[in-house]
Design an enzyme around this catalytic site. Structure first.
Site, PDB file in Angstrom:
ATOM      1  N   CYS A   6       0.824  -1.223   0.000  1.00 62.89           N
ATOM      2  CA  CYS A   6       0.000   0.000   0.000  1.00 62.89           C
ATOM      3  C   CYS A   6       0.856   1.269   0.000  1.00 62.89           C
ATOM      4  O   CYS A   6       0.568   2.229  -0.714  1.00 62.89           O
ATOM      5  CB  CYS A   6      -0.937  -0.010   1.207  1.00 62.89           C
ATOM      6  N   HIS A  35      -3.067   6.173   4.202  1.00 59.26           N
ATOM      7  CA  HIS A  35      -1.657   6.552   4.292  1.00 59.26           C
ATOM      8  C   HIS A  35      -1.481   7.945   3.687  1.00 59.26           C
ATOM      9  O   HIS A  35      -2.014   8.250   2.616  1.00 59.26           O
ATOM     10  CB  HIS A  35      -0.788   5.557   3.522  1.00 59.26           C
TER      11      HIS A  35
END
Lengths: 355, 355, 355, 355
Positions: free
Chosen positions: B150, B243
């Site tokens: 990710c 994120h």
């Protein structure tokens, strides 16, 4: 043994004010003699203060009354610490300087006056000579000395020894800052719970501008043209104290991490040479652990606690670029502690004495 | 109208597993047919799952029994989604491929096998042809396709269109990542409350390595030598999903932010051209607000929610360096959503069909 | 002046272990002589410890080597502090007692042995006479004394003086506890970020059971039948140290808050009368502020810091029911500090001496 | 099929305003026709709103302009939802009622007017007949109906069916509430990071007062004198949405948890009987898991999401006392969703129609 100096703390119930109170409680020759405040005038300090730091309100301070921010009431005060908020600070600090007080300011209002030092005692101590120019030009007996934004200090302290000794092309910085840097009430909780809050262009830019000024005032050992390029991206998250900063540095020639480590590790400044009471043995403490520094565990580093910047994660990105990370206690080294250290330097150099 | 494909989700009660379940509940032609698990075999899904995402367990899934991770029990399954943890994933995925299953893996174990695609469908779709080589070399009817970490995707998605169109010298990245990226139980609470947790060299390095591979597989419009230098400094804080990544990019020649904005804004990939069901209209959504993107407000961007990466804070640091910030939903675009999009591309290209 | 006693701390790198180390660093006659650990044997303490408390590792301890948990290696040790986890603690503590050591345990394993004191020195000091029975029955020279669960202490300390002086019908408690009470790694971050985590029946019940035993061992000034009914509902949230407890108390007759305040305010125990070094002046500090106590601001109350329980929000719900709130530092008063205070009482009463 | 009603949302960019916008986007017959605001008048909604909830701004709303809070501009509006802050709400709501609008208010200002319903549609639906008295007395065509404080609803919803069927002596409540209940900017972050924030006597008291009024308006099946004693201790912590409440109930006679469970489980109200669109199948969802309900996992329970209160941890403390825990979504069931459900009941009963 020095004579005891009496300090007044403006904004004494704020987040930086309380660190001044805490640190001066054990100071060898500066004592808190006057607690200035705004909303809480007339009340005992302990009753109105929000003690968002370690330990407890010092016993001898607890019952002191908070008083108005008025130079005429401070006859027996020798030194003014001013962690007032932006905008409010400027005119108040000028008034105190006019009344003959030495003012150590943690506020941004005078940081870019050309005759006002922007002082980190280890890095640009010679800039205190600006005081002479300041007094002459402004025709006042007192003076104003400022300390930089906590965020700028977290980068400037490790960058300065590198900049003094190497030719830097650019430095690209990302900060993860704590809530106390914004004061109280400061950041709304809904902005930082389960979130990262960018501080925006204005904050990024002032960080860069302050670091630039500080670095440009260092004594360099290398022949270079000073045209360093800086970038900063600044944020707050839900930490209480301690700024975390990732600093990439690109040099004009090949560099080795080992030499940078040596440079940082051996760095000492004027406060260390003079053994000033609030000077830590090492302004920069290096860690070589893979997952350090961390805000929770490293913000109180050094002696006095919080006066050393912890630097780690030194790593070579490519032949000309390295990475390092710093943790600074924003309200101690980055504000109150930096202010006290500045005062000690000024005392030592004859700029502050019993009035 | 396509025929309905039955999917098995390995690790179906984990943090990525639940996003597969959630997203496939409204998928036009891929349905969840098999929920594989480990500790919870034999129990109804709703009873054992920790539904750490939006909405609720889909009604038609709630009572499905969790079953063993065994290819021999999956006769009517057409496709395997494997968000298994590192180490556990590798051999299991090979076994499924041997049994003839197409395996879409979010695990690191096979990401650097030279005959296994590391696929972001918008960026390196042509790498799916590695499957032919893989089948030949490994002599299996099934195959393994991986999706990147990710963290790597949060940088690679905005970097790729830039890299395709400009000559980049280096990119220096700092991430502020969420807890769900580490799975459950994952990060101890005492590591992130009032703290910033550095993830260390190993995590930094794998992030760089994956971004490098992905960029090297793009179709470039510029004449360049591909020797990009990358640095990453990775962290977790107490956010649940999403994120946040600060990305500095230095070019080999002068650049203008406006051109970069144009490039990012106009970027579309194969999934958009093919109108794949899980493809957002724009893989990259630009914001020009000063304090955006933010994790809380932007992680669910796009349609399907969480499939667009939000990019903002574009700013010129110096003539050759720009700064941008991205927010990616790590368990959606960065894992389950990316996996489903990969499956759709593979269906479209004839690699997956009713078995 | 007492002779210096040497202490061994079992589990010395854990969250309670570090509080023992911190507090004993300034103790007048108990010194840390042995740091026992498990995973980190052979390494210097500072290198392996996770110092999740205030201040820094004491200088004289930093380089001490962590050693095995073995009574045969502890010839010059006079006292054992055992904050070992449940299950592990029981047999180890017995072994030490057999070898003749006084063991102060913060673990649950022996808390309900009928010949083992469950000691809060201010509340049931006379229970130390159980040691005589224990030695006789178990035929060992050493002994085990336990301290209660931190959660139980947060309620028992304010309840005890009330219970001694009034006839209580029932008390209904709700706790909001900190993460450090669960040790490290302890609570997964995904369980407490943006959440309240109920601890469940087992934890509720053991809290009630311990409070019941402690109250039943107080010296009561009222004629009553002791059949108090207790209920507890326990939770953790994302605070690091400090348990917050809401305590409703229903009496068997009408009551006035003022009398309860008097009772709490005037409460002193044996440790105060004996002026034990770790005894705070007041075990209970009352606050009358509307929004206090608070975990962040009150957990370190008292002198030594963290040894007083702060009680406030005293309010009359109806003629027979009052409400109060307590904040206790769970790893200090609720564990290490309570253990040291117990040791001091045992020294004073002749149960511990130079071996 | 009903005719579509146009709603105006006052304070439409606030934390409750956005839940109205979100929920009405899929409402069968109430549509958002007017977005009222204050600071952001003249700007498109999406540009100024802080969308602190799930999903994204509905497409048809995104570009709607925020307009002034002025009844004269709302000719085609049929219903007013008013989640205005305390103090500001009162006179504005009166003005709208005078102009003939039905006003559903989530504000406290009129909650204790004797001719204004304090409505939870499942619990005291018959109180809407107060509207007739209100119109007569105040001589206005419109009317004001209020919904209770979210905190009061979290306790009143589970308490009401118990109170209707059993003779309760007292209930002692402790709340652990989320930040969104205080609006934005609301609670300063430094008040809740690593802390528990007590809300103080005033908040405790208004919670008790509202629960008392609501319970007193239920239709009871038991012969009792209504003199219930209530106590509440209220707090906020760093959760975003969802209030968690521990509720102890003491009865006037022996009680069994099983009967209470039956009572709660079978509870349905008028909205369920009328199958109102925003009525969940069950206003109370019971869980028997040991560590549930939890804020993160249960706040969105029910259909529509967030409209059911989740109740669990039912346990017998003593023969007359039980314990239960509830989780309520404070801005949905506790505010906007409760307001929409109230509107639906009023439509059904003929109090609101196309103007």
């Amino acid at each position: 043994m020095r004579r005891t100096l009496k300090a007044a703390i403006l904004g004494s119930t704020g987040l930086v004010g309380i660190e001044y109170v805490r640190m001066l409680a054990s100071h060898p020759y500066i004592k808190v003699g006057y607690l200035a405040g705004k909303g809480s005038v007339g009340k005992p300090y302990e009753e109105v203060v929000r003690w968002q730091t370690v330990g407890q309100v010092p016993r001898e301070i607890a019952d002191m009354e908070v008083k108005p921010t008025d130079p005429k009431l401070m006859d027996d005060v020798d030194i003014i610490f001013s962690p007032l908020p932006q905008g409010a600070a400027g005119p108040v600090e000028e008034e105190f300087a006019k009344h003959g007080f030495p003012v150590i300011s943690n506020s941004p209002d005078h940081r870019f006056d050309p005759d006002v030092p922007l002082l980190i005692p280890e890095i640009n101590p010679h800039t205190i000579s600006l005081i002479d120019k300041q007094r002459e030009r402004r025709d006042w007996r007192g003076f104003i000395v400022t300390t930089p934004l906590c965020t700028a200090q977290g980068a400037a302290i490790p960058l300065a020894p590198i900049y003094m000794n190497f030719r830097i092309d650019s430095s690209l910085i990302t900060t993860i800052q704590s809530l106390s840097g914004a004061g109280y009430p400061g950041i709304p909780s809904l902005d930082v719970v389960d979130n990262v809050l960018p501080l925006g262009d204005n904050y990024d830019n002032k960080t860069v501008k302050e670091i630039s000024r500080i670095l440009s005032e260092t004594k360099r050992m290398v022949n270079d043209d000073n045209n360093l390029s800086l970038g900063a991206t600044t944020h707050r998250i839900a930490t209480i104290h301690g700024h975390y900063e990732v600093i990439y540095v690109t040099f004009k020639e090949d560099v080795s991490v080992e030499k940078i480590i040596e440079t940082l590790d051996s760095f000492r400044g004027e406060p260390q040479k003079l053994k000033l009471p609030t000077a830590p043995d090492k302004p920069i403490l290096l860690t070589n652990q893979d997952a350090r520094p961390q805000v929770y565990f490293d913000r109180w580093a050094g002696d006095p606690p919080g006066m050393s910047v912890v630097v780690g994660r030194l790593s070579q990105i490519n032949r000309r670029t390295i990475r390092l990370v710093s943790v600074i206690h924003n309200t101690v080294r980055g504000a109150a502690g930096g202010g006290i250290l500045a005062a000690e330097l000024l005392v030592e150099k004859g700029y502050i004495d019993k009035r």
